[in-house]
Design a protein around this motif. Structure first.
Motif, mmCIF file in Angstrom:
data_model
loop_
_atom_site.group_PDB
_atom_site.id
_atom_site.type_symbol
_atom_site.label_atom_id
_atom_site.label_comp_id
_atom_site.label_asym_id
_atom_site.label_seq_id
_atom_site.Cartn_x
_atom_site.Cartn_y
_atom_site.Cartn_z
ATOM 1 N N TRP A 17 0.879 -1.172 0.000
ATOM 2 C CA TRP A 17 0.000 0.000 0.000
ATOM 3 C C TRP A 17 0.911 1.216 0.000
ATOM 4 O O TRP A 17 1.396 1.630 1.047
ATOM 5 N N GLY A 18 1.175 1.763 -1.176
ATOM 6 C CA GLY A 18 2.207 2.776 -1.268
ATOM 7 C C GLY A 18 3.522 2.156 -0.851
ATOM 8 O O GLY A 18 3.915 1.088 -1.351
ATOM 9 N N ASP A 19 4.211 2.790 0.088
ATOM 10 C CA ASP A 19 5.470 2.246 0.592
ATOM 11 C C ASP A 19 5.292 1.445 1.870
ATOM 12 O O ASP A 19 6.272 1.083 2.525
ATOM 13 N N THR A 20 4.045 1.173 2.251
ATOM 14 C CA THR A 20 3.766 0.299 3.389
ATOM 15 C C THR A 20 3.549 -1.119 2.891
ATOM 16 O O THR A 20 2.809 -1.341 1.935
ATOM 17 N N ARG A 21 4.226 -2.077 3.526
ATOM 18 C CA ARG A 21 4.142 -3.468 3.088
ATOM 19 C C ARG A 21 3.900 -4.352 4.309
ATOM 20 O O ARG A 21 4.649 -4.284 5.295
ATOM 21 N N VAL A 22 2.858 -5.175 4.242
ATOM 22 C CA VAL A 22 2.473 -6.029 5.371
ATOM 23 C C VAL A 22 2.155 -7.427 4.860
ATOM 24 O O VAL A 22 1.394 -7.585 3.903
ATOM 25 N N ILE A 23 2.732 -8.446 5.483
ATOM 26 C CA ILE A 23 2.351 -9.831 5.211
ATOM 27 C C ILE A 23 1.238 -10.215 6.174
ATOM 28 O O ILE A 23 1.370 -10.061 7.394
ATOM 29 N N CYS A 24 0.132 -10.703 5.631
ATOM 30 C CA CYS A 24 -1.004 -11.165 6.427
ATOM 31 C C CYS A 24 -1.182 -12.659 6.183
ATOM 32 O O CYS A 24 -1.378 -13.078 5.037
ATOM 33 N N GLY A 25 -1.094 -13.446 7.237
ATOM 34 C CA GLY A 25 -1.246 -14.891 7.116
ATOM 35 C C GLY A 25 -2.301 -15.417 8.064
ATOM 36 O O GLY A 25 -2.465 -14.903 9.179
ATOM 37 N N VAL A 26 -3.031 -16.444 7.621
ATOM 38 C CA VAL A 26 -4.090 -17.053 8.434
ATOM 39 C C VAL A 26 -3.755 -18.516 8.672
ATOM 40 O O VAL A 26 -3.489 -19.272 7.725
ATOM 41 N N PRO A 67 11.900 -5.189 13.040
ATOM 42 C CA PRO A 67 12.857 -4.155 13.454
ATOM 43 C C PRO A 67 13.267 -3.193 12.346
ATOM 44 O O PRO A 67 13.496 -2.013 12.598
ATOM 45 N N TYR A 68 13.346 -3.677 11.116
ATOM 46 C CA TYR A 68 13.821 -2.849 10.008
ATOM 47 C C TYR A 68 12.674 -2.202 9.230
ATOM 48 O O TYR A 68 12.877 -1.673 8.144
ATOM 49 N N SER A 69 11.464 -2.212 9.789
ATOM 50 C CA SER A 69 10.313 -1.666 9.063
ATOM 51 C C SER A 69 10.255 -0.143 9.132
ATOM 52 O O SER A 69 9.516 0.486 8.367
ATOM 53 N N THR A 70 10.999 0.451 10.037
ATOM 54 C CA THR A 70 11.007 1.907 10.202
ATOM 55 C C THR A 70 12.420 2.446 10.044
ATOM 56 O O THR A 70 13.398 1.683 10.071
ATOM 57 N N LEU A 71 12.531 3.773 9.897
ATOM 58 C CA LEU A 71 13.849 4.392 9.707
ATOM 59 C C LEU A 71 14.770 4.126 10.881
ATOM 60 O O LEU A 71 15.957 3.821 10.701
ATOM 61 N N ASP A 72 14.242 4.247 12.086
ATOM 62 C CA ASP A 72 14.998 3.894 13.283
ATOM 63 C C ASP A 72 14.599 2.491 13.708
ATOM 64 O O ASP A 72 13.412 2.187 13.821
ATOM 65 N N ARG A 73 15.595 1.628 13.930
ATOM 66 C CA ARG A 73 15.308 0.232 14.245
ATOM 67 C C ARG A 73 14.350 0.128 15.431
ATOM 68 O O ARG A 73 14.536 0.781 16.457
ATOM 69 N N LYS A 74 13.322 -0.694 15.254
ATOM 70 C CA LYS A 74 12.339 -0.922 16.314
ATOM 71 C C LYS A 74 12.700 -2.207 17.051
ATOM 72 O O LYS A 74 12.847 -3.260 16.439
ATOM 73 N N LYS A 75 12.843 -2.126 18.367
ATOM 74 C CA LYS A 75 13.179 -3.307 19.141
ATOM 75 C C LYS A 75 12.060 -4.331 19.073
ATOM 76 O O LYS A 75 10.886 -3.983 19.069
ATOM 77 N N ILE A 99 -4.779 -14.795 12.808
ATOM 78 C CA ILE A 99 -4.325 -13.877 11.773
ATOM 79 C C ILE A 99 -3.038 -13.209 12.247
ATOM 80 O O ILE A 99 -3.017 -12.559 13.298
ATOM 81 N N ASP A 100 -1.966 -13.399 11.498
ATOM 82 C CA ASP A 100 -0.688 -12.774 11.819
ATOM 83 C C ASP A 100 -0.389 -11.701 10.792
ATOM 84 O O ASP A 100 -0.356 -11.977 9.584
ATOM 85 N N CYS A 101 -0.188 -10.474 11.258
ATOM 86 C CA CYS A 101 0.129 -9.347 10.388
ATOM 87 C C CYS A 101 1.517 -8.832 10.763
ATOM 88 O O CYS A 101 1.718 -8.335 11.881
ATOM 89 N N ASP A 102 2.461 -8.973 9.853
ATOM 90 C CA ASP A 102 3.842 -8.567 10.091
ATOM 91 C C ASP A 102 4.217 -7.449 9.138
ATOM 92 O O ASP A 102 4.195 -7.629 7.914
ATOM 93 N N VAL A 103 4.550 -6.306 9.706
ATOM 94 C CA VAL A 103 4.877 -5.124 8.913
ATOM 95 C C VAL A 103 6.328 -5.200 8.467
ATOM 96 O O VAL A 103 7.244 -5.217 9.293
ATOM 97 N N LEU A 104 6.532 -5.250 7.155
ATOM 98 C CA LEU A 104 7.880 -5.264 6.590
ATOM 99 C C LEU A 104 8.418 -3.848 6.398
ATOM 100 O O LEU A 104 9.617 -3.612 6.519
ATOM 101 N N GLN A 105 7.530 -2.926 6.070
ATOM 102 C CA GLN A 105 7.925 -1.548 5.804
ATOM 103 C C GLN A 105 6.747 -0.650 6.147
ATOM 104 O O GLN A 105 5.607 -0.939 5.768
ATOM 105 N N ASP A 145 -6.386 8.581 2.826
ATOM 106 C CA ASP A 145 -5.211 7.705 2.800
ATOM 107 C C ASP A 145 -3.921 8.493 3.032
ATOM 108 O O ASP A 145 -3.169 8.784 2.109
ATOM 109 N N LEU A 146 -3.651 8.787 4.287
ATOM 110 C CA LEU A 146 -2.484 9.573 4.649
ATOM 111 C C LEU A 146 -1.220 8.730 4.661
ATOM 112 O O LEU A 146 -1.189 7.650 5.274
ATOM 113 N N CYS A 147 -0.170 9.210 3.981
ATOM 114 C CA CYS A 147 1.145 8.598 4.122
ATOM 115 C C CYS A 147 1.768 9.133 5.414
ATOM 116 O O CYS A 147 1.190 9.969 6.111
ATOM 117 N N TYR A 148 2.972 8.681 5.734
ATOM 118 C CA TYR A 148 3.587 9.037 7.015
ATOM 119 C C TYR A 148 3.771 10.545 7.160
ATOM 120 O O TYR A 148 3.451 11.122 8.203
#
Length: 244
Positions: free
Chosen positions: A37-46, A72-80, A119-125, A179-182
């Motif tokens: 979705w734009g530059d947002t990327r999410v894997i959704c698994g069931v 952790p690498y989905s944002t500019l600053d690493r997320k723990k 449902i597992d949603c993992d944000v890649l970006q 649909d607001l981007c960051y």
């Protein structure tokens, strides 16, 4: 309300970012998709378990629950990672509960039997709208999972009610936007997430003035933009599920 704000990607005020679905991204899941979705990327698994939580065992039907995480690498600053912090942060907890509530509104739980859909949603970006992308992608992953189970004889009938999608709206520099981007999200005077059925029924409205107020007329404009966006998302979801 102003319509003079110039969006950085030159979209119209009522235009979604580019959205695509790459299905079956996780082959061991019952249903899965990568929503971009734009530059947002999410894997959704069931994934499906042939049981329900203990507190539901005396009730008729199944259950749907969700987990949400930002890698952790989905944002500019690493997320723990939450596992290294010893607990799930409040934002992740709130979002995964929202995903679960949204999907339970899309399914007749009595028709799925004694099953739990995870449902597992993992944000890649992340570039704004990770919760709306997760909900919209989760519906596609659920659709793929249900179709597979029906084909394999694991479900007798389609349990879906109305399609469900989610989208953000907001006011930036006095202009109502879909649909607001960051960058827009950070600058918004009003920020709102809408979860809706494609028949126009609301599941959840999350809205706030960011050091600002908004009028009933502005709220009406935002809800109209959201309805327009959900209609478009429903068509994209339908096409993605039909591709299998």
């Amino acid at each position: 309300m102003s319509n003079t704000y110039q969006r950085q990607d030159n979209r119209a005020v009522n235009e979604l970012r580019n959205i695509s679905f790459q299905n079956n991204i996780a082959p061991y899941a019952t249903g899965s998709t990568l929503i971009e979705w734009g530059d947002t990327r999410v894997i959704c698994g069931v994934s499906v378990e042939e049981s329900v939580p203990r507190w539901m065992q005396d009730q008729d039907g199944g259950w749907i629950t969700a987990e949400y995480s930002m890698l952790p690498y989905s944002t500019l600053d690493r997320k723990k990672r939450d596992v290294n912090r010893g607990k799930l942060d409040g934002r992740s907890t709130e979002i995964q509960r929202l995903i679960g509530r949204s999907m339970r509104s899309a399914i007749d739980l009595k028709k799925v039997g004694s099953k739990t859909f995870w449902i597992d949603c993992d944000v890649l970006q992340a570039d704004g709208g990770t919760r709306t992308a997760s909900i919209t992608g989760a519906y596609v992953a659920m659709g793929l999972a249900v179709n597979k189970m029906i084909a394999e004889g694991k479900l007798e009938e389609n349990p879906f009610l109305d399609p469900v999608a989610a989208v953000s709206v907001g006011i930036v520099e006095g202009t109502a936007l879909l649909d607001l981007c960051y960058v827009e999200d950070v600058a918004a005077e009003v920020d709102m997430n809408l979860v809706m059925t494609t028949t126009g029924q609301y599941i959840e409205i999350q809205g706030t003035g960011e050091e600002a107020t908004f009028s009933p007329d502005q709220l009406s404009v935002l809800l109209g933009l959201g309805r327009e966006g959900v209609d478009l998302l429903g068509s994209l979801q339908k096409d993605a599920i039909s591709r299998g």
